[in-house]
Design an enzyme around this catalytic site. Structure first.
Site, PDB file in Angstrom:
ATOM      1  N   PHE A 113       0.855  -1.174   0.000  1.00 12.65           N
ATOM      2  CA  PHE A 113       0.000   0.000   0.000  1.00 12.65           C
ATOM      3  C   PHE A 113       0.902   1.238   0.000  1.00 12.65           C
ATOM      4  CE2 PHE A 113      -2.913   3.056   2.084  1.00 12.65           C
ATOM      5  CZ  PHE A 113      -4.013   2.898   1.261  1.00 12.65           C
ATOM      6  N   ASP A 184       2.777  -5.845   7.706  1.00  8.82           N
ATOM      7  CA  ASP A 184       1.551  -5.060   7.791  1.00  8.82           C
ATOM      8  C   ASP A 184       0.370  -6.005   7.602  1.00  8.82           C
ATOM      9  OD1 ASP A 184      -0.660  -3.410   7.367  1.00  8.82           O
ATOM     10  OD2 ASP A 184       0.613  -1.784   6.626  1.00  8.82           O
ATOM     11  N   TYR A 209     -10.235  -0.815  11.396  1.00 10.41           N
ATOM     12  CA  TYR A 209     -11.508  -0.376  10.779  1.00 10.41           C
ATOM     13  C   TYR A 209     -11.877  -1.208   9.566  1.00 10.41           C
ATOM     14  CZ  TYR A 209      -7.995   2.275   8.151  1.00 10.41           C
ATOM     15  OH  TYR A 209      -6.876   2.631   7.438  1.00 10.41           O
ATOM     16  N   LYS A 210     -10.962  -2.093   9.119  1.00  9.37           N
ATOM     17  CA  LYS A 210     -11.262  -2.942   7.960  1.00  9.37           C
ATOM     18  C   LYS A 210     -12.012  -4.194   8.457  1.00  9.37           C
ATOM     19  CE  LYS A 210      -7.605  -0.817   5.272  1.00  9.37           C
ATOM     20  NZ  LYS A 210      -6.167  -0.789   4.947  1.00  9.37           N
ATOM     21  N   ARG A 356     -13.130  -4.536  -6.699  1.00  8.95           N
ATOM     22  CA  ARG A 356     -12.691  -5.302  -5.537  1.00  8.95           C
ATOM     23  C   ARG A 356     -13.881  -5.634  -4.636  1.00  8.95           C
ATOM     24  NH1 ARG A 356      -8.456  -2.750  -1.204  1.00  8.95           N
ATOM     25  NH2 ARG A 356     -10.228  -1.359  -0.899  1.00  8.95           N
TER      26      ARG A 356
HETATM   27  C1  LIG Z   1      -5.557   0.608   4.828  1.00 13.48           C
HETATM   28  C2  LIG Z   1      -4.082   0.605   4.833  1.00 13.48           C
HETATM   29  C3  LIG Z   1      -3.361   1.678   5.387  1.00 13.48           C
HETATM   30  C4  LIG Z   1      -4.069   2.902   5.882  1.00 13.48           C
HETATM   31  O1  LIG Z   1      -3.340   3.581   6.846  1.00 13.48           O
HETATM   32  P1  LIG Z   1      -4.069   4.645   7.798  1.00 13.48           P
HETATM   33  O2  LIG Z   1      -2.972   5.338   8.479  1.00 13.48           O
HETATM   34  O3  LIG Z   1      -4.964   3.857   8.713  1.00 13.48           O
HETATM   35  O4  LIG Z   1      -4.889   5.546   6.929  1.00 13.48           O
HETATM   36  C5  LIG Z   1      -1.981   1.573   5.465  1.00 13.48           C
HETATM   37  N1  LIG Z   1      -1.325   0.479   4.984  1.00 13.48           N
HETATM   38  C6  LIG Z   1      -2.002  -0.563   4.426  1.00 13.48           C
HETATM   39  C7  LIG Z   1      -1.244  -1.754   3.939  1.00 13.48           C
HETATM   40  C8  LIG Z   1      -3.389  -0.514   4.313  1.00 13.48           C
HETATM   41  O5  LIG Z   1      -4.051  -1.518   3.739  1.00 13.48           O
END
Ligand SMILES: *Cc1c(COP(=O)(O)O)cnc(C)c1O
Length: 397
Positions: A113, A184, A209-210, A356
């Protein structure tokens, strides 16, 4: 055996909606509004400042961390909540780099990400020690592990395709070469039966939150392997990670164990919402979740491929190599997703052409999967995506 009919009944899913976007934002646990109202009224309202002691607010970041540790196969006492995932990535990476001071390379992949890569780039600039971020194709990670690498930083499940890295094998190979690992778990926690401790991961981070359904902006978590718990130095050395925050010393001295990874004041109200989501998780077993999730995603692939030959599978076909989401590539994917959302099937779109869909047995069942596939078939065979109203892009896709 987890009772999935019971867990499904514990979420608010709007009437007529098939919600296949819990990989981006999980739905509302029915108990959360009343629980938050209670915490606001009885704790914040009536206890005011005494709530830190009387209601145990200060311990929430670790007690909730313990409830999450069960879901990610971590040892209790080694997970703490707070901040956002991006911040936790920075924190884990900074500590990991310090544990390998003679090496200057961070290895990651281009399926990561972007925020994780951005945080690494920012950290490298601040450190000014000549670190390099090396980004390779996901399938080439193992071949690129070498003894000049300080840290391997990966997101286990690819946010676009759902492709799953082999955490155990990669961590093992990394350790054999003296590399520290940062995993992660953004699309892993609540989606698979990941076993952090059995994989001997060094650091892990994730959001809630996911798949974990903690609500928009819910606090992130960080895990530090017990072997590093008292040696990892927190780069974000806030007062609540101090050994004695209320001594108000002028010099920083890290707390023992995972509590050093706390930065500032815990988000008490957000933790109350997350706690209601964890009440549902307490009724589950991750092996059941993983088995059922594989069934649902496999069923979805079979149904969609039979009905819509123009959609190209962009996720691994092998369920063992896939997280809990399924993606299809389609040139008009953005408009097609808007047409689906208008018909109650909510997934999302990731540039350039990925539609998705996230699945979780917590509140999605076979009937939902088949009904969603029928609606996708309607959108595709009747070219409903070709309507102008579906082509206007919003800020959040
Ligand atoms: C959703 C996601 C994020 C989002 O980071 P936030 O700081 O919570 O906005 C970061 N890294 C990955 C791999 C994600 O899937």
């Amino acid at each position: 055996m987890t009772d999935f009919a019971a867990t499904k009944a514990m979420f608010h899913i709007p009437e007529g909606m098939i919600y296949l976007d819990g990989n981006s934002l999980g739905p509302l646990p029915l108990e959360a509004p009343a629980n938050m109202a209670r915490v606001m009224r009885d704790e914040w309202g009536d206890m005011l400042i005494t709530g830190w002691n009387k209601a145990g607010w200060m311990q929430k970041s670790t007690s909730i961390g313990d409830r999450i540790s069960r879901l990610i196969g971590a040892e209790p006492g080694h997970v703490i909540m707070g901040d956002t995932l991006s911040i936790k990535v920075y924190q884990a990476l900074a500590s990991a780099l310090e544990l390998n001071p003679d090496r200057k390379v961070i290895l990651s992949d281009n399926g990561n990400f972007p925020s994780d890569l951005y945080m690494a780039q920012g950290l490298i600039q601040s450190l000014e020690k000549g670190h390099e971020l090396r980004v390779v194709d996901p399938e080439d990670v193992a071949a690129n592990l070498s003894n000049d690498i300080a840290v391997l930083m990966l997101t286990e499940v690819d946010y676009r395709s759902g492709r799953l890295h082999d955490m155990k094998a990669l961590t093992e190979k990394a350790h054999a070469l003296g590399i520290i690992t940062v995993w992660d778990l953004a699309h892993t926690a609540g989606a698979t039966d990941v076993q952090l401790s059995a994989c001997n991961a060094d650091f892990a981070v994730g959001c809630t939150y996911k798949y974990l359904n903690g609500g928009p902006g819910a606090p992130a978590f960080i895990y530090v392997n017990p072997k590093h718990a008292n040696t990892a130095r927190p780069a974000l050395s806030g007062w609540l990670g101090h050994d004695a925050p209320f001594a108000f010393d002028l010099d920083y001295r890290p707390h023992s164990g995972i509590e050093r990874m706390r930065v500032g004041t815990p988000p008490v109200l957000a933790l109350a919402a997350l706690s209601s989501a964890l009440d549902v998780w307490d009724m589950t077993n991750m092996a059941d979740i993983r088995a059922k999730s594989k069934e649902l995603t496999s069923l979805f692939i079979a149904e969609v491929e039979t009905r819509c030959p123009e959609l190209i599978l962009a996720s691994p076909r092998d369920a063992d190599a896939r997280g809990s989401q399924v993606s299809f590539a389609f040139d008009h994917g953005y408009a097609a997703m808007q047409a689906l959302i208008a018909r109650g099937v909510v997934g999302d779109f990731r540039a350039p052409d990925i539609m998705r869909f996230g699945f979780t047995p917590l509140y999605i069942d076979e009937g939902d999967v088949i009904n969603a596939a029928k609606i996708i078939e309607d959108v595709m065979t009747n070219r409903l995506w070709d309507r102008d109203e579906y082509k206007v892009k919003s800020a959040v896709t």
